[in-house]
Design a protein around this motif. Structure first.
Motif, PDB file in Angstrom:
ATOM      1  N   SER A  20      -6.615  -3.973  -2.204  1.00  0.00           N
ATOM      2  CA  SER A  20      -5.216  -3.860  -2.618  1.00  0.00           C
ATOM      3  C   SER A  20      -5.040  -2.855  -3.752  1.00  0.00           C
ATOM      4  N   PRO A  21      -5.860  -2.914  -4.816  1.00  0.00           N
ATOM      5  CA  PRO A  21      -5.729  -1.899  -5.865  1.00  0.00           C
ATOM      6  C   PRO A  21      -5.992  -0.481  -5.365  1.00  0.00           C
ATOM      7  N   LEU A  22      -6.966  -0.314  -4.470  1.00  0.00           N
ATOM      8  CA  LEU A  22      -7.237   1.019  -3.939  1.00  0.00           C
ATOM      9  C   LEU A  22      -6.062   1.542  -3.127  1.00  0.00           C
ATOM     10  N   ALA A  23      -5.435   0.656  -2.352  1.00  0.00           N
ATOM     11  CA  ALA A  23      -4.248   1.062  -1.591  1.00  0.00           C
ATOM     12  C   ALA A  23      -3.099   1.405  -2.536  1.00  0.00           C
ATOM     13  N   TYR A  24      -2.974   0.619  -3.601  1.00  0.00           N
ATOM     14  CA  TYR A  24      -1.935   0.879  -4.592  1.00  0.00           C
ATOM     15  C   TYR A  24      -2.126   2.259  -5.221  1.00  0.00           C
ATOM     16  N   ILE A  25      -3.362   2.556  -5.614  1.00  0.00           N
ATOM     17  CA  ILE A  25      -3.649   3.846  -6.235  1.00  0.00           C
ATOM     18  C   ILE A  25      -3.343   4.986  -5.265  1.00  0.00           C
TER      19      ILE A  25
END
Length: 412
Positions: A20-25
């Motif tokens: 999720s954080p990687l997709a957000y970034i």
């Protein structure tokens, strides 16, 4: 048998996933991209789109400019083929700035042209060259500009670029010859490392970076089949390494420190800048082993503190707020330490620090939905200690280093 690091992270972050954080970034980069091709007020026009450090429409303190050393750590997160044009363009922007101003400014603002930032241009050039498969001609053309920067800025012994000052080693400088603004050139604005006398110090990080420049120039010469040129640069690197070891290695403490060349003595502040010597490959294996033993001075629950805890409260002396210090941890410094450890085979230590740092990032993201410019690694749930400007969300280099570390660990 060790658990894979990502599994460990998920357990420690209460099943928080890096996905999720990687997709957000990946989607957040779009919000940080700016295009500004003409000078506008103090903002300098650049030919290519670029990423700013942070965006907060509700904050009175906003970025609209491309920063020099931020760019390298941001590029670490721009490794997908779709980012080739953006990443290449950001390096080209820095080249344009050098050609126009005779240095790469702190950032693309007119009021930043009196100083630069830590020299990472050769590392950016090689990153783009290797990541996106640029040809040899592209590499050599850009390395020529980096050589000009090295010679005209960092090895210049005259005002207004009076950086080389003692035994072939360099300091941070600023055109108005002001200690605090020279400290701003270090990127560590502000820090206890220089005791508000930055012009008097030979910084260990700067000279390790210049050692890396010299090795990078030798590497480029090897690629160009220019043996004599490669030898010249390796001789320069050996000379710098000798001077650094003579002046900046604390034999009793087993660590590299900044050197006050006016007082002819080592600085007294333990900082992560010492580990730049491992990232650059300058430390001997014996020195690296002693520095690894000293990791415990910096390692806390949430990662590595920028400096060790001061013995006294410096605020009583009216100093500027020192955000580049205990208890704060910063993404670029974690990257330098972790990669330095890996260079010398200390993978267990690198994995442990990576886990702590990613965990700190993940927990904050889970609670607040953002990444931070810096974190309080002593008490990760608390806000970091603010500096001369408010703490920022976003954040360009935090995002880039997170992507780099998460991707690399998941592949191990």
């Amino acid at each position: 048998m060790k658990l894979p690091i990502i599994t460990t992270l998920r357990k420690r972050a209460e099943a928080a996933s890096v996905d999720s954080p990687l997709a957000y970034i990946d989607t957040y980069w779009e919000q940080l991209v700016r295009t500004n091709t003409e000078d506008r007020g103090t903002l300098i026009g650049l030919p290519n789109p670029y990423i700013i450090p942070s965006r907060d429409d509700h904050d009175h303190y906003n970025f609209e400019e491309q920063y020099y050393w931020d760019t390298y750590f941001t590029l670490l997160g721009l490794v997908e083929p779709k980012y080739e044009q953006l990443a290449t363009g950001m390096v080209e922007n820095l080249i344009v700035l050098f050609k126009r101003f005779g240095l790469i400014p702190n950032a693309s603002r007119m009021y930043f042209t009196s100083r630069s930032q830590p020299p990472l241009l050769t590392s950016m050039i090689f990153h783009v060259y290797e990541t996106f498969g640029k040809d040899k001609e592209w590499l050599l053309e850009h390395m020529k500009i980096a050589q000009a920067e090295y010679e005209q800025v960092w090895m210049n012994a005259r005002h207004p670029q009076w950086h080389k000052v003692h035994k072939g080693l360099s300091r941070y400088y600023q055109i108005d010859v002001l200690h605090d603004l020279a400290e701003a050139e270090s990127g560590w604005d502000m820090t206890p490392r220089f005791e508000r006398k930055c012009l008097d110090y030979l910084p260990i990080d700067l000279n390790a970076l210049l050692y890396k420049y010299e090795l990078d120039f030798a590497r480029a010469a090897d690629i160009a089949n220019e043996a004599a040129e490669a030898k010249k640069w390796r001789v320069a690197a050996v000379a710098r390494k000798r001077a650094i070891n003579e002046l900046m290695w604390g034999k009793l403490r087993g660590f590299f420190f900044d050197y006050n060349y006016q007082k002819k003595e080592l600085g007294g502040v333990w900082s992560l800048a010492g580990y730049y010597t491992m990232w650059a490959g300058l430390a001997t294996p014996e020195q690296a082993a002693r520095m690894v033993k000293n990791l415990s001075k910096f390692e806390k629950k949430g990662g590595l503190t920028t400096t060790t805890k001061p013995l006294i409260d410096m605020s009583m002396f009216g100093s500027l707020k020192t955000q580049w210090a205990y208890p704060n941890g910063w993404a670029p410094l974690h990257y330098m330490v972790i990669e330095g450890l890996r260079c010398y085979g200390y993978h267990e230590e690198a994995d442990r620090i990576t886990a702590k740092w990613l965990h700190t990032n993940l927990v904050w993201f889970k609670r607040h939905g953002v990444f931070m410019e810096k974190y309080n690694v002593v008490n990760p749930r608390k806000h970091p200690l603010e500096g001369v400007y408010p703490s920022q969300t976003g954040f360009g280099w935090t995002n880039g280093v997170f992507v780099h570390l998460a991707r690399n660990q998941s592949q191990q």
